[in-house]
Motif scaffolding. Structure first.
Motif, PDB file in Angstrom:
ATOM      1  N   GLY A 142     -10.038  25.306  44.790  1.00  0.00           N
ATOM      2  CA  GLY A 142      -9.067  25.102  45.855  1.00  0.00           C
ATOM      3  C   GLY A 142      -7.722  25.711  45.531  1.00  0.00           C
ATOM      4  O   GLY A 142      -7.054  26.291  46.403  1.00  0.00           O
ATOM      5  N   THR A 143      -7.303  25.598  44.268  1.00  0.00           N
ATOM      6  CA  THR A 143      -6.037  26.210  43.850  1.00  0.00           C
ATOM      7  C   THR A 143      -6.098  27.723  43.989  1.00  0.00           C
ATOM      8  O   THR A 143      -5.147  28.353  44.465  1.00  0.00           O
ATOM      9  CB  THR A 143      -5.714  25.826  42.397  1.00  0.00           C
ATOM     10  OG1 THR A 143      -5.640  24.400  42.306  1.00  0.00           O
ATOM     11  CG2 THR A 143      -4.400  26.430  41.942  1.00  0.00           C
ATOM     12  N   VAL A 185      -5.821  28.554  47.718  1.00  0.00           N
ATOM     13  CA  VAL A 185      -4.462  28.340  48.220  1.00  0.00           C
ATOM     14  C   VAL A 185      -3.524  29.442  47.725  1.00  0.00           C
ATOM     15  O   VAL A 185      -2.710  29.964  48.497  1.00  0.00           O
ATOM     16  CB  VAL A 185      -3.948  26.941  47.827  1.00  0.00           C
ATOM     17  CG1 VAL A 185      -2.457  26.800  48.068  1.00  0.00           C
ATOM     18  CG2 VAL A 185      -4.697  25.871  48.599  1.00  0.00           C
ATOM     19  N   THR A 243      -9.020  24.493  52.473  1.00  0.00           N
ATOM     20  CA  THR A 243      -9.345  23.536  51.412  1.00  0.00           C
ATOM     21  C   THR A 243     -10.594  22.727  51.764  1.00  0.00           C
ATOM     22  O   THR A 243     -11.431  22.485  50.898  1.00  0.00           O
ATOM     23  CB  THR A 243      -8.155  22.598  51.139  1.00  0.00           C
ATOM     24  OG1 THR A 243      -7.748  21.981  52.357  1.00  0.00           O
ATOM     25  CG2 THR A 243      -6.986  23.358  50.546  1.00  0.00           C
ATOM     26  N   THR A 245     -13.549  25.066  51.460  1.00  0.00           N
ATOM     27  CA  THR A 245     -13.895  25.312  50.064  1.00  0.00           C
ATOM     28  C   THR A 245     -14.824  24.224  49.549  1.00  0.00           C
ATOM     29  O   THR A 245     -15.840  24.514  48.903  1.00  0.00           O
ATOM     30  CB  THR A 245     -12.625  25.378  49.198  1.00  0.00           C
ATOM     31  OG1 THR A 245     -11.792  26.432  49.672  1.00  0.00           O
ATOM     32  CG2 THR A 245     -12.962  25.614  47.741  1.00  0.00           C
TER      33      THR A 245
END
Length: 157
Positions: free
Chosen positions: A44-45, A48, A70, A73
């Motif tokens: 997710g990071t 983003v 998110t 994902t």
């Protein structure tokens, strides 16, 4: 009437269900979920960060996609891993688990994504999560409510 169908039993027996080893899966599922949370955090990071960088180029237009990305994902992670050939997420592989259909078959990606969506909805609401876990403890096959709704079962690999 000379119809011969009435001489046969109305219901024929189904094939015997394959043996599914569900011993100790509830504790292993918790352990696997914690590993999956770490994996999803990093995935997710990454998504983003990519959307933020792309948002600079598009003057912030793609920043609106961050909440959708998110969720996508997490659902995509479940669909690709559980619906894949190993039938398990990365955390499930570490814990020695895999997901099967109730009749012992391989789940497809859509069923895996819906399974994950229902789980995350239950986990996001404490009362629903308690009901989900209580169902797992009450049943001999250790299936939770989201397992029953999607027709899946988590077994030992």
């Amino acid at each position: 009437m000379s119809d011969t169908r009435y001489g046969q039993p109305p219901v024929t027996a189904l094939e015997p269900r394959p043996y599914q080893n569900v011993s100790g899966v509830l504790g292993s599922r918790l352990f696997a979920w914690l590993i999956d949370l770490v994996a999803l955090f990093f995935l997710g990071t990454l998504v983003v960060v990519l959307l933020v960088v792309l948002g600079i180029v598009t003057f912030g237009a793609t920043w609106l996609l961050i909440p959708i990305a998110t969720v996508a994902t997490a659902l995509g992670y479940a669909a690709l891993t559980i619906g894949g050939p190993r039938q398990s997420t990365w955390g499930m592989r570490v814990a020695g688990l895999k997901v099967e259909t109730a009749d012992g078959g391989r789940p497809d990606g859509l069923a895996a994504a819906v399974h994950a969506l229902l789980f995350y909805v239950a986990a996001g609401t404490f009362v629903l999560w308690l009901c989900d876990v209580a169902c797992g403890f009450a049943r001999s096959d250790r299936r939770m409510i989201h397992d029953l709704l999607t027709g899946l079962v988590v077994v030992r690999a």
